[in-house]
Design a protein around this motif. Structure first.
Motif, short mmCIF file in Angstrom:
data_model
loop_
_atom_site.label_atom_id
_atom_site.label_comp_id
_atom_site.label_asym_id
_atom_site.label_seq_id
_atom_site.Cartn_x
_atom_site.Cartn_y
_atom_site.Cartn_z
N THR A 197 -2.34 -27.47 -12.84
CA THR A 197 -2.15 -28.48 -11.78
C THR A 197 -2.52 -27.95 -10.40
O THR A 197 -2.43 -28.67 -9.42
N VAL A 198 -2.86 -26.67 -10.32
CA VAL A 198 -3.28 -26.10 -9.04
C VAL A 198 -4.79 -25.84 -9.13
O VAL A 198 -5.23 -24.84 -9.66
N GLY A 234 -0.57 -19.77 -7.32
CA GLY A 234 0.29 -20.95 -7.27
C GLY A 234 0.89 -21.19 -8.65
O GLY A 234 0.24 -20.89 -9.66
N GLN A 235 2.13 -21.67 -8.65
CA GLN A 235 2.79 -21.87 -9.94
C GLN A 235 3.72 -23.07 -9.84
O GLN A 235 4.56 -23.15 -8.95
N TRP A 236 3.57 -24.00 -10.79
CA TRP A 236 4.38 -25.21 -10.80
C TRP A 236 5.42 -25.21 -11.90
O TRP A 236 6.40 -25.93 -11.85
N LYS A 237 5.13 -24.43 -12.94
CA LYS A 237 6.07 -24.41 -14.08
C LYS A 237 6.47 -22.96 -14.34
O LYS A 237 5.68 -22.05 -14.10
N PRO A 238 7.66 -22.75 -14.88
CA PRO A 238 8.04 -21.37 -15.23
C PRO A 238 7.11 -20.82 -16.31
O PRO A 238 6.57 -21.57 -17.12
N PHE A 239 6.94 -19.53 -16.32
CA PHE A 239 6.14 -18.91 -17.37
C PHE A 239 6.87 -19.01 -18.71
O PHE A 239 8.11 -19.06 -18.75
N LEU A 240 6.07 -18.98 -19.77
CA LEU A 240 6.68 -18.85 -21.09
C LEU A 240 7.36 -17.48 -21.16
O LEU A 240 6.93 -16.55 -20.47
N PRO A 241 8.41 -17.35 -21.97
CA PRO A 241 9.16 -16.08 -21.95
C PRO A 241 8.28 -14.85 -22.16
O PRO A 241 8.48 -13.82 -21.50
N SER A 260 1.17 -16.18 -4.90
CA SER A 260 1.20 -17.26 -3.91
C SER A 260 2.15 -18.34 -4.41
O SER A 260 2.01 -18.81 -5.53
N LEU A 261 3.08 -18.72 -3.59
CA LEU A 261 3.95 -19.86 -3.92
C LEU A 261 3.99 -20.77 -2.71
O LEU A 261 4.37 -20.31 -1.61
N ALA A 404 2.67 -10.97 -1.26
CA ALA A 404 3.29 -12.26 -1.53
C ALA A 404 3.00 -13.17 -0.35
O ALA A 404 3.12 -12.74 0.81
N ILE A 405 2.58 -14.36 -0.63
CA ILE A 405 2.18 -15.26 0.45
C ILE A 405 2.72 -16.66 0.16
O ILE A 405 2.77 -17.08 -1.01
N GLY A 406 3.13 -17.35 1.20
CA GLY A 406 3.85 -18.62 1.02
C GLY A 406 2.96 -19.85 0.99
O GLY A 406 3.43 -20.93 1.33
N THR A 407 1.70 -19.70 0.64
CA THR A 407 0.84 -20.88 0.51
C THR A 407 -0.14 -20.70 -0.64
O THR A 407 -0.53 -19.58 -0.95
#
Lengths: 483, 247
Positions: A197-198, A234-241, A260-261, A404-407
């Motif tokens: 989705t990103v 970018g990440q919209w869903k948690p990773f699989l375990p 990036s988040l 780590a970056i906030g965008t």
């Protein structure tokens, strides 16, 4: 055969014999093994080091070193600065040395304002050159790019009329590093864990390839080699375990990572990453960083555009090697939809530093009730937008570099073209973490500013005195001979 | 050897008492003085004087304009004038070897051209007198490169002078060869393959700009000029002795 034809033939034969002998002698002495170079300049830095020469010689045949010598940075030209003449003089001398020392294995091409512009343009397009990039070392389809700040450390011109100066240079080391990287069989991978989705810019992969990386989208982390990087754009869903465990282990092992988040990343994802980043000593906070918008009538608030931040060069860290060179460029970046970061906990294993910060009039907009203006309960003041950490290790065995970056918009179509040099600089820092020695050497300038009176005196002697005396002498001889 | 010395004395004397040569020398000093003053006022050189030898001896008009043009003007008379006035035949039939004639005329021109360079050296001494912190290795390298290049251009001028009795052909031909020696490698230096490699190895401005004028002494550049000079002296000698090859 008449005598004239015979004379011509004999003349041609004798001349040809002379030319042939001279050609053979020159060809013999032009061989790198038959050539000696003595550097008698006052600081003896006009030749490449043994390390760099060796690395360049090991490059496969038909490797190319292309130099673009164009004065592009306006601030390096202001107030009569000597930055470019000095820099290009050194580069030309060292590139010539590279050509001579490597013999025919390395083709060296130097392009400048006197070169055919069609050829310059063709080379620039072929190499996908960005402004400011000076040297390109190519071998077997792989390219290493060196921009001006990779080669020279300069000061800025000052408001009181002082020009920019070159403080130090690292041409030899940078060229040696580039050659060393190219002769390695392994080209650093960028493993990209992409959320569908990103959407990423279609130019991102060619860009990474141009920077000497091998980008690849993955669903799980493959077996990696030293120097490989992990990018989460970018990440919209948690990773699989299973993937979460791999990523967590990757970061804990100190492999280079970029995360990036954006401001709208799910809380679960953010809290998972904050746990992973706990030893590094910083954490993603909630909210959208906003700044007043500059308009012709002054600053304005209350619009969603407050979340589009203009990052001026002064907002980048001038101390951190990842962004230090960018601060001297007079251009701004656009960061939009940014989540703030802040120091939090951390172990003594890591040193940490903010890379990008806002201005003092920024605030963090609460995602629940956005009104895009600073309210009483919202955090105000300077906000960190990107942070970097690296593991402290005196032996340099485990670089442990992380950004780590906030965008997430830096990697997306609209914003990517304006973030290229930021990404290039930061990824280079991430990838080349093991290069402890940056090889900076001082470049000595000898300023000479005679007074106006002295200048006039020198010009009078040079233009009037010496030639005038000679013309007078010619006149005396002329009249003596007439008598 | 005695004949060589006598001929050298005669040639040097004839150069030193020629008003035309002093006119040439004065023009050379004037143009170099102008370049010197212009380069000294260049902001980059004010910031860093180490660039000065490169600007003057490496990439400046001295190399691109004066250096190829002046040596043939000095050598144009050496053979062409003798042919024009008909004194060459007696000289060639005199008990002196042809190679000695070529060497004597070349050495005389070289010695006089050294005076040209002494004038340029005076400009650097002028700078030194004004407490300019010069890097003498670069200055010395620049002079060595420029003198080496002028030695070659004198040899090409001498060859052009041996072509016939036309002074314009001697001066124009010599200058033409010199400009070709300078410009042809520049035109082809970025060509692919052997042409590009050959052009780079014959690139005189590069040798001056990227070696001599930065205080870097390259064995190839140091040998290139003497070898090319000998080649053109050989061609001059061939031109002279070829008169005897055919009855």
């Amino acid at each position: 055969m008449n005598s004239r034809a015979r004379l011509s033939l004999l003349l041609c034969l004798a001349s040809f014999a002379g030319v042939l002998l001279a050609g053979l002698l020159l060809a013999f002495f032009a061989q790198p093994s038959h050539r000696v170079r003595w550097d008698l300049s006052s600081h003896s830095t006009q030749t490449l080091s043994e390390r760099t020469t060796r690395a360049l010689r090991e490059l496969p045949a038909e490797s190319r070193l292309t130099g673009f010598f164009f004065q592009e940075e306006e601030h390096l030209l202001r107030n009569g600065a000597a930055v470019y003449p000095q820099a290009f003089s050194r580069l030309r001398t060292l590139l010539e040395d590279a050509r001579i020392q490597t013999g025919s294995s390395l083709t060296v091409l130097q392009l400048d304002a006197t070169t055919d512009m069609i050829q310059v343009e063709a080379e620039a397009v072929r190499l996908k050159r960005e402004p400011g990039e000076i040297l390109f070392l190519e071998s077997k389809g792989k390219i290493q790019r060196l921009s001006f700040p990779d080669l020279f450390v300069t000061t800025d011109p000052t408001a009181d009329g002082q020009p920019a100066r070159i403080r130090q240079e690292q041409v030899d080391t940078s060229l040696g590093n580039a050659a060393t990287l190219l002769i390695q069989e392994h080209f650093p991978h960028i493993w990209i864990i992409q959320d569908p989705t990103v959407p990423l810019s279609k130019d991102l992969f060619p860009f990474f390839e141009g920077q000497g990386f091998s980008p690849q989208t993955v669903q799980s982390l493959p077996s990696h080699k030293e120097g490989d990087l992990l990018l989460i754009p970018g990440q919209w869903k948690p990773f699989l375990p299973s993937l979460a465990a791999e990523v967590s282990q990757w970061v804990a092992d100190g492999h280079p990572t970029w995360i990036s988040l954006g401001f709208n990343a799910p809380p679960g994802v953010v809290s998972w990453w904050n746990e992973v980043l706990l030893p590094h000593g910083f954490a993603f906070l909630d909210g959208l960083v906003c700044e007043p918008i500059s308009t012709s009538t002054g600053s304005a608030v209350g619009s969603p555009d407050c979340g589009r931040l203009e990052i001026r060069p002064q907002s980048l860290s001038a101390q951190h090697p990842a962004t230090r060179f960018l601060t001297s460029r007079s251009r701004s970046y656009l960061f939009a939809g940014v989540r703030p970061l802040d120091f939090s906990g951390g172990s003594n294993d890591y040193t940490r530093a903010p890379l990008v910060r806002t201005r003092t009039n920024a605030w963090v907009e609460s995602p629940e009730h956005p009104d895009f203006q600073p309210s009483g309960h919202e955090a105000k003041g300077v906000q960190n937008l990107a942070m970097a950490a690296n593991r402290w290790d005196p032996n340099g065995n485990a670089p442990g570099r992380l950004i780590a970056i906030g965008t997430t918009l830096l990697f997306q179509q609209d914003h990517f073209p304006f973030s290229k040099d930021f990404l290039a600089a930061t990824f280079r820092w991430l990838a080349k973490g093991k290069e402890g020695d940056v090889g900076l050497v001082p470049l000595h300038s000898i300023p000479f500013r005679p007074s106006r009176k002295e200048k006039v005196r020198m010009a009078n002697i040079a233009i009037l005195g010496i030639p005038g005396f000679t013309f007078l002498f010619a006149l005396v001889i002329f009249f003596r001979r007439r008598r | 050897m005695r004949a060589f010395a006598a001929l050298l004395r005669k040639e040097v004397f004839s150069l030193f008492v020629s008003p035309y040569i002093y006119l040439l020398l004065g023009t050379w000093f004037l143009l170099n003085g102008l370049f010197f003053s212009f380069i000294l006022g260049y902001p980059a050189v004010e910031q860093d004087l180490t660039l000065f030898p490169q600007f003057l001896f490496g990439s400046g008009l001295l190399v691109w304009l004066l250096l190829p043009a002046f040596p043939p003007l000095l050598t144009l008379k050496l053979f062409a004038e003798e042919q024009r006035t008909g004194t060459l035949e007696p000289l060639l039939s005199a008990p002196i070897r042809d190679i000695a004639i070529v060497a004597a005329k070349y050495c005389a021109a070289w010695l006089f051209f050294f005076v040209f360079w002494i004038g340029v050296l005076l400009l650097f001494l002028l700078l030194e007198f004004h407490q300019a912190p010069l890097d003498w290795a670069r200055v010395g390298g620049g002079f060595l490169g420029a003198i080496s290049a002028s030695s070659l251009f004198l040899a090409t001028g001498l060859w052009a002078s041996s072509w016939g009795g036309n002074l314009i052909l001697a001066a124009g031909g010599g200058a033409c060869i010199n400009f070709l020696l300078l410009f042809l490698p520049v035109l082809f230096e970025n060509s692919p393959g052997r042409v590009g490699a050959l052009a780079k190895s014959l690139h005189i401005p590069n040798m001056l700009d990227r070696a001599f004028a930065v205080g870097l002494f390259d064995s190839y550049a140091l040998l290139f000029f003497p070898i090319m000079t000998l080649l053109f002296l050989w061609l001059t000698w061939v031109r002279l002795v070829s008169r005897r090859w055919v009855p």
